[in-house]
Design an enzyme around this catalytic site. Structure first.
Site, PDB file in Angstrom:
ATOM      1  N   SER A  16      67.522 -45.836-100.256  1.00 13.74           N
ATOM      2  CA  SER A  16      67.724 -44.874-101.110  1.00 13.74           C
ATOM      3  C   SER A  16      69.019 -44.825-101.796  1.00 13.74           C
ATOM      4  O   SER A  16      69.954 -45.714-101.639  1.00 13.74           O
ATOM      5  CB  SER A  16      67.411 -43.363-100.456  1.00 13.74           C
ATOM      6  N   LEU A  18      71.934 -44.975-104.272  1.00 15.07           N
ATOM      7  CA  LEU A  18      72.832 -46.129-104.810  1.00 15.07           C
ATOM      8  C   LEU A  18      72.158 -47.638-104.415  1.00 15.07           C
ATOM      9  O   LEU A  18      72.188 -48.424-105.102  1.00 15.07           O
ATOM     10  CB  LEU A  18      74.300 -46.062-104.713  1.00 15.07           C
ATOM     11  N   VAL A  59      75.045 -49.681 -89.073  1.00 15.30           N
ATOM     12  CA  VAL A  59      76.400 -50.747 -89.375  1.00 15.30           C
ATOM     13  C   VAL A  59      77.468 -50.125 -88.322  1.00 15.30           C
ATOM     14  O   VAL A  59      78.591 -51.152 -88.394  1.00 15.30           O
ATOM     15  CB  VAL A  59      76.889 -50.186 -90.474  1.00 15.30           C
ATOM     16  N   TYR A 166      86.595 -38.027 -94.785  1.00 12.13           N
ATOM     17  CA  TYR A 166      85.929 -38.756 -95.613  1.00 12.13           C
ATOM     18  C   TYR A 166      86.671 -39.379 -96.758  1.00 12.13           C
ATOM     19  O   TYR A 166      86.651 -40.584 -96.930  1.00 12.13           O
ATOM     20  CB  TYR A 166      84.893 -37.541 -96.556  1.00 12.13           C
TER      21      TYR A 166
END
Length: 260
Positions: A16, A18, A59, A166
């Protein structure tokens, strides 16, 4: 790098947003694309649409990433392109006082580490394993073996309140771009990073229209959310332009994020 059917790519977070836009753009050039993602239904739909292969991958673990690369390479051969779009976010103040009862809390360390593991360590894990695979390839006519494109965020440079984890994760992606490019320069592998601003991705799809309008108005020009296809356009430029290496590029309509 010339993009055609002789080249294969792996796009993480490719189900989905990018990643999907980039996968579609690569496939439109004839590139054979494998998608890494945890969203199986969406990933399989995108893979079917572009004639690619979906690999269910987390990941954050070798035990998931290694079989993903094995499946992608069994289908398409060793990839010359890796685009890292897998990532997530959270927003928690470093320390805060409750308005209800005055109690004091701090950012949960487990939550901080979780985000670092996905956005930063997960990105590096895929880079290292893909680059090792690229080293097995013969160089192309221009000496190039491969290209890696990473996704950071404008929060790497001007993170907002609550974005300590973040911003740290994305700042790490920016910080490691040049050293990795230098590590791989003798092997003909280029490495670049995109820092997107406010993009119209699934994360914002469910936001109220007034919120979307306010975010659009905050962008200097054009006054709208970024389109995933625009991210893909820059990613392909980084891949196709052989002199593009070791760079971190904002793609944000000139926005600079306010504290909140």
């Amino acid at each position: 790098m010339k993009l055609d059917s002789t080249v294969s790519a792996v796009v993480t977070g490719g189900a989905s947003g990018l990643g999907a836009a980039t996968a579609r753009s690569l496939a439109a050039k004839g590139v054979k694309v494998a998608l890494f993602d945890l969203q199986k239904d969406k990933g399989e739909r995108v893979a079917a649409e572009i004639g690619g292969v979906f690999c269910e991958v987390n990941v954050t673990t070798d035990e998931s990433v290694d079989p993903g690369f094995a499946k992608a390479r069994a289908a398409h051969g060793q990839e010359r392109i890796l685009v890292n779009c897998a990532g997530t976010g959270n927003a928690i103040k470093t320390a805060s006082r409750s308005k209800e009862d005055g109690s004091i809390n701090h950012f949960p360390i487990d939550a901080f580490n979780w985000l670092i593991q996905i956005n930063l360590v997960g990105t590096f894990r895929c880079i290292a394993k893909s680059a090792a695979g690229m080293l097995t390839l013969d160089p192309m006519d221009d000496g190039e073996r491969g290209v890696i494109v990473n996704t950071a965020s404008v929060a790497a440079e001007d993170g907002q309140m609550g974005q300590a984890a973040y911003s740290a994760s994305k700042g790490g992606v920016v910080g490691m771009t040049l050293p990795i490019a230098r590590d791989l320069m003798g092997e003909g592998i280029r490495v670049n990073t995109i820092l997107p601003g406010i993009f119209d991705t699934p994360l914002l799809a469910g936001a109220p229209q007034n919120v979307r309008d306010a975010l659009s108005a905050s962008v200097p020009f054009p006054k709208r959310l970024g389109r995933p296809e625009e991210y893909a356009q820059l990613a392909l430029t980084m891949i196709e332009c052989g002199y593009f290496n070791g760079e971190d590029v904002r793609l944000d309509g000139a926005i600079r994020m306010a504290p909140r």
